[in-house]
Design a protein around this motif. Structure first.
Motif, PDB file in Angstrom:
ATOM      1  N   ALA A 126     -27.550 -28.090  23.468  1.00  0.00           N
ATOM      2  CA  ALA A 126     -28.154 -28.928  24.506  1.00  0.00           C
ATOM      3  C   ALA A 126     -27.683 -28.501  25.882  1.00  0.00           C
ATOM      4  O   ALA A 126     -26.644 -27.855  26.038  1.00  0.00           O
ATOM      5  CB  ALA A 126     -27.815 -30.398  24.260  1.00  0.00           C
ATOM      6  N   ASP A 127     -28.461 -28.878  26.891  1.00  0.00           N
ATOM      7  CA  ASP A 127     -28.095 -28.522  28.265  1.00  0.00           C
ATOM      8  C   ASP A 127     -27.045 -29.463  28.846  1.00  0.00           C
ATOM      9  O   ASP A 127     -26.373 -29.115  29.811  1.00  0.00           O
ATOM     10  CB  ASP A 127     -29.334 -28.497  29.170  1.00  0.00           C
ATOM     11  CG  ASP A 127     -29.976 -29.871  29.339  1.00  0.00           C
ATOM     12  OD1 ASP A 127     -29.783 -30.749  28.465  1.00  0.00           O
ATOM     13  OD2 ASP A 127     -30.698 -30.075  30.343  1.00  0.00           O
ATOM     14  N   ARG A 128     -26.896 -30.656  28.260  1.00  0.00           N
ATOM     15  CA  ARG A 128     -25.934 -31.622  28.789  1.00  0.00           C
ATOM     16  C   ARG A 128     -25.110 -32.183  27.632  1.00  0.00           C
ATOM     17  O   ARG A 128     -25.360 -33.269  27.126  1.00  0.00           O
ATOM     18  CB  ARG A 128     -26.658 -32.723  29.575  1.00  0.00           C
ATOM     19  CG  ARG A 128     -27.261 -32.207  30.875  1.00  0.00           C
ATOM     20  CD  ARG A 128     -27.950 -33.270  31.677  1.00  0.00           C
ATOM     21  NE  ARG A 128     -29.224 -33.653  31.102  1.00  0.00           N
ATOM     22  CZ  ARG A 128     -30.049 -34.552  31.653  1.00  0.00           C
ATOM     23  NH1 ARG A 128     -29.716 -35.139  32.803  1.00  0.00           N
ATOM     24  NH2 ARG A 128     -31.188 -34.852  31.076  1.00  0.00           N
ATOM     25  N   ASP A 151     -34.056 -38.619  25.960  1.00  0.00           N
ATOM     26  CA  ASP A 151     -33.512 -39.978  25.932  1.00  0.00           C
ATOM     27  C   ASP A 151     -31.996 -39.951  25.692  1.00  0.00           C
ATOM     28  O   ASP A 151     -31.466 -40.700  24.856  1.00  0.00           O
ATOM     29  CB  ASP A 151     -34.202 -40.821  24.849  1.00  0.00           C
ATOM     30  CG  ASP A 151     -35.685 -41.003  25.111  1.00  0.00           C
ATOM     31  OD1 ASP A 151     -36.075 -41.077  26.294  1.00  0.00           O
ATOM     32  OD2 ASP A 151     -36.460 -41.047  24.138  1.00  0.00           O
ATOM     33  N   PHE A 152     -31.320 -39.049  26.392  1.00  0.00           N
ATOM     34  CA  PHE A 152     -29.862 -38.900  26.341  1.00  0.00           C
ATOM     35  C   PHE A 152     -29.363 -38.381  24.989  1.00  0.00           C
ATOM     36  O   PHE A 152     -28.164 -38.440  24.712  1.00  0.00           O
ATOM     37  CB  PHE A 152     -29.148 -40.209  26.682  1.00  0.00           C
ATOM     38  CG  PHE A 152     -29.390 -40.686  28.084  1.00  0.00           C
ATOM     39  CD1 PHE A 152     -28.724 -40.103  29.147  1.00  0.00           C
ATOM     40  CD2 PHE A 152     -30.290 -41.707  28.343  1.00  0.00           C
ATOM     41  CE1 PHE A 152     -28.947 -40.525  30.456  1.00  0.00           C
ATOM     42  CE2 PHE A 152     -30.516 -42.147  29.643  1.00  0.00           C
ATOM     43  CZ  PHE A 152     -29.851 -41.551  30.701  1.00  0.00           C
ATOM     44  N   ASN A 176     -22.689 -37.302  20.783  1.00  0.00           N
ATOM     45  CA  ASN A 176     -22.670 -36.373  21.906  1.00  0.00           C
ATOM     46  C   ASN A 176     -21.708 -36.810  22.994  1.00  0.00           C
ATOM     47  O   ASN A 176     -21.622 -37.980  23.341  1.00  0.00           O
ATOM     48  CB  ASN A 176     -24.081 -36.250  22.505  1.00  0.00           C
ATOM     49  CG  ASN A 176     -24.153 -35.212  23.602  1.00  0.00           C
ATOM     50  OD1 ASN A 176     -23.524 -34.158  23.506  1.00  0.00           O
ATOM     51  ND2 ASN A 176     -24.905 -35.500  24.648  1.00  0.00           N
ATOM     52  N   ASN A 177     -20.978 -35.856  23.493  1.00  0.00           N
ATOM     53  CA  ASN A 177     -20.162 -36.025  24.698  1.00  0.00           C
ATOM     54  C   ASN A 177     -20.930 -35.357  25.841  1.00  0.00           C
ATOM     55  O   ASN A 177     -21.175 -34.153  25.770  1.00  0.00           O
ATOM     56  CB  ASN A 177     -18.813 -35.333  24.492  1.00  0.00           C
ATOM     57  CG  ASN A 177     -17.952 -35.291  25.742  1.00  0.00           C
ATOM     58  OD1 ASN A 177     -18.121 -36.096  26.645  1.00  0.00           O
ATOM     59  ND2 ASN A 177     -17.039 -34.339  25.798  1.00  0.00           N
ATOM     60  N   PHE A 318     -15.868 -43.789  25.299  1.00  0.00           N
ATOM     61  CA  PHE A 318     -16.218 -43.558  26.700  1.00  0.00           C
ATOM     62  C   PHE A 318     -17.575 -44.180  27.016  1.00  0.00           C
ATOM     63  O   PHE A 318     -18.354 -44.504  26.111  1.00  0.00           O
ATOM     64  CB  PHE A 318     -16.268 -42.059  26.998  1.00  0.00           C
ATOM     65  CG  PHE A 318     -17.127 -41.275  26.034  1.00  0.00           C
ATOM     66  CD1 PHE A 318     -18.503 -41.168  26.214  1.00  0.00           C
ATOM     67  CD2 PHE A 318     -16.566 -40.656  24.928  1.00  0.00           C
ATOM     68  CE1 PHE A 318     -19.306 -40.479  25.322  1.00  0.00           C
ATOM     69  CE2 PHE A 318     -17.356 -39.951  24.019  1.00  0.00           C
ATOM     70  CZ  PHE A 318     -18.726 -39.861  24.221  1.00  0.00           C
ATOM     71  N   LEU A 319     -17.821 -44.349  28.299  1.00  0.00           N
ATOM     72  CA  LEU A 319     -19.118 -44.794  28.814  1.00  0.00           C
ATOM     73  C   LEU A 319     -19.535 -43.859  29.946  1.00  0.00           C
ATOM     74  O   LEU A 319     -18.676 -43.312  30.649  1.00  0.00           O
ATOM     75  CB  LEU A 319     -19.043 -46.218  29.365  1.00  0.00           C
ATOM     76  CG  LEU A 319     -18.901 -47.384  28.391  1.00  0.00           C
ATOM     77  CD1 LEU A 319     -18.714 -48.670  29.185  1.00  0.00           C
ATOM     78  CD2 LEU A 319     -20.132 -47.488  27.507  1.00  0.00           C
ATOM     79  N   MET A 320     -20.842 -43.712  30.127  1.00  0.00           N
ATOM     80  CA  MET A 320     -21.348 -42.929  31.241  1.00  0.00           C
ATOM     81  C   MET A 320     -22.060 -43.878  32.200  1.00  0.00           C
ATOM     82  O   MET A 320     -22.883 -44.695  31.781  1.00  0.00           O
ATOM     83  CB  MET A 320     -22.295 -41.840  30.747  1.00  0.00           C
ATOM     84  CG  MET A 320     -22.427 -40.684  31.706  1.00  0.00           C
ATOM     85  SD  MET A 320     -23.294 -39.265  30.996  1.00  0.00           S
ATOM     86  CE  MET A 320     -24.954 -39.901  30.901  1.00  0.00           C
ATOM     87  N   VAL A 321     -21.723 -43.784  33.501  1.00  0.00           N
ATOM     88  CA  VAL A 321     -22.201 -44.744  34.499  1.00  0.00           C
ATOM     89  C   VAL A 321     -22.845 -43.995  35.663  1.00  0.00           C
ATOM     90  O   VAL A 321     -22.301 -42.997  36.149  1.00  0.00           O
ATOM     91  CB  VAL A 321     -21.039 -45.613  35.028  1.00  0.00           C
ATOM     92  CG1 VAL A 321     -21.545 -46.621  36.056  1.00  0.00           C
ATOM     93  CG2 VAL A 321     -20.336 -46.323  33.872  1.00  0.00           C
TER      94      VAL A 321
END
Length: 378
Positions: A126-128, A151-152, A176-177, A318-321
């Motif tokens: 993946a790219d991210r 969709d992440f 995924n991280n 973890f969370l992504m904000v």
């Protein structure tokens, strides 16, 4: 510089360094805590940037670390982590030769790429996602085909479509991280069925122990059905041994035998090996860590909602904000409050940050720092 005027004894780096290394940008780690504290003038720094386990190692591993005899430091460790591989085999019902231990999962990534890729080959991921798959391929002279997330989450159809005749390895980070999305067992099996053994499929389960969803696949149980499957796991996250640098991979014996040929002998120190063996026996540590993560999320999500921030609440610790301003600026301003987060520009998520979930004291400090930073911007 003209070669005729080259300074005697000084290497001609323009000629010696491969083009793919010249183009690669080195990773710049953060400074140690004591240095950062002096720089920003604070007495306490909350590191919420590396997804470390705030509970530290399990009690059994702590006992090993605390009683490690200093004379043992002068003796080379097991070159193939024999006792740890035997313990892993016992735990997962596999053969010891199906495991390979490395100096962190990063080394295992390098082992696999070096084992299967040659000039002109490529990997697909993946790219991210965790960037080391791409990095190791790039600085080894191989191409990384990067597929956009959907969709992440990893896009299985797009990954399959990106395979060509020179694709050797597909890397899937599950969960995924940094997004915390995951493939269910049904989705992973469908993907593996369609690959049909033509490529090696690596499933990185670095955060797998944090997932409690019933449809999350246990990669170890799939190895018997898919000989081209390689599973990555680590002792850095759930087991709190990041400072000792130890991870491992598992796969079919024939595949692991090939990968073993690229290994660096003695790369995993003796203390790490013994602490990892002990850590595997402590199930209470997993339960306590999962409870901590649930509590941290429960305290942080209302704060993010109150501040009007968009976030991705997936699996993992973890969370992504998403912030209404530059993530590099957010990093600096939060750091001034004694809180470190991970800027997501390097993950190709500009204006997002990743927050490691931690103890109540750290979550409170983060909440106060975020409020101060957001209010300052508004």
């Amino acid at each position: 510089m003209n070669r005729g005027t080259q300074t005697p004894g000084r290497p001609d780096l323009d000629r010696l360094v491969p083009e793919y290394v010249k183009a690669f940008q080195p990773y710049t780690p953060s400074k140690p805590d004591d240095v950062l504290c002096r720089m920003i003038g604070c007495s306490r720094l909350y590191r919420l940037n590396n997804n470390e386990n705030p509970l530290g190692p399990p009690a059994a591993a702590r006992a090993v670390i605390g009683s490690y005899p200093p004379p043992r430091a002068a003796i080379y460790p097991s070159g193939d982590a024999y006792h740890l591989r035997c313990r892993l085999a016992e735990r997962f019902g596999l053969h010891p030769d199906q495991f390979l231990v490395g100096n962190g999962a990063n080394e295992a990534i390098a082992f696999v790429i070096k084992a299967f890729c040659q000039e002109g080959d490529n990997i697909v991921t993946a790219d991210r996602t965790f960037a080391v798959y791409e990095w190791v391929a790039a600085f080894s002279g191989f191409t990384a085909h990067l597929v956009p997330l959907k969709d992440f989450a990893f896009d299985d159809e797009a990954m399959l479509a990106r395979i060509d005749e020179r694709t050797k390895i597909l890397f899937v980070c599950n969960p995924n991280n940094p997004t915390g999305s995951y493939w269910t067992e049904q989705q992973l099996r469908r993907f593996l069925d369609r690959v049909a053994g033509r490529q090696i499929v690596v499933v990185d389960e670095a955060y797998g122990e944090f997932v409690e969803q019933s449809d999350f696949p246990d990669g170890m149980r799939l190895l018997g059905d898919y000989p081209n499957l390689v599973i990555f796991r680590t002792f850095s996250k759930m087991y709190g041994l990041a400072g000792l640098r130890i991870g491992y991979l598992a796969g079919d014996r024939a595949v692991v035998d090939v990968i073993r040929r690229t290994c660096v002998v003695y790369s995993v120190n003796g203390l790490a090996q013994e602490a990892a063996v002990a850590a595997l026996s402590d199930e209470e540590h997993i339960t306590a860590t999962r409870e901590l993560i649930r509590a941290a999320k429960a305290s942080l999500l209302p704060v993010l909602d109150q501040l009007g921030l968009t976030y991705v609440n997936g699996e993992g610790n973890f969370l992504m904000v998403r912030l209404p301003f530059n993530d590099a600026l957010a990093y600096r301003r939060l750091l001034s409050h004694g809180v470190m987060i991970r800027s997501m520009a390097g993950f190709r998520f500009p204006n997002w940050i990743r927050i490691s979930l931690a103890l109540p004291e750290a979550m409170q400090a983060l909440a106060e720092a975020l409020a101060a930073v957001i209010n300052h911007e508004s």
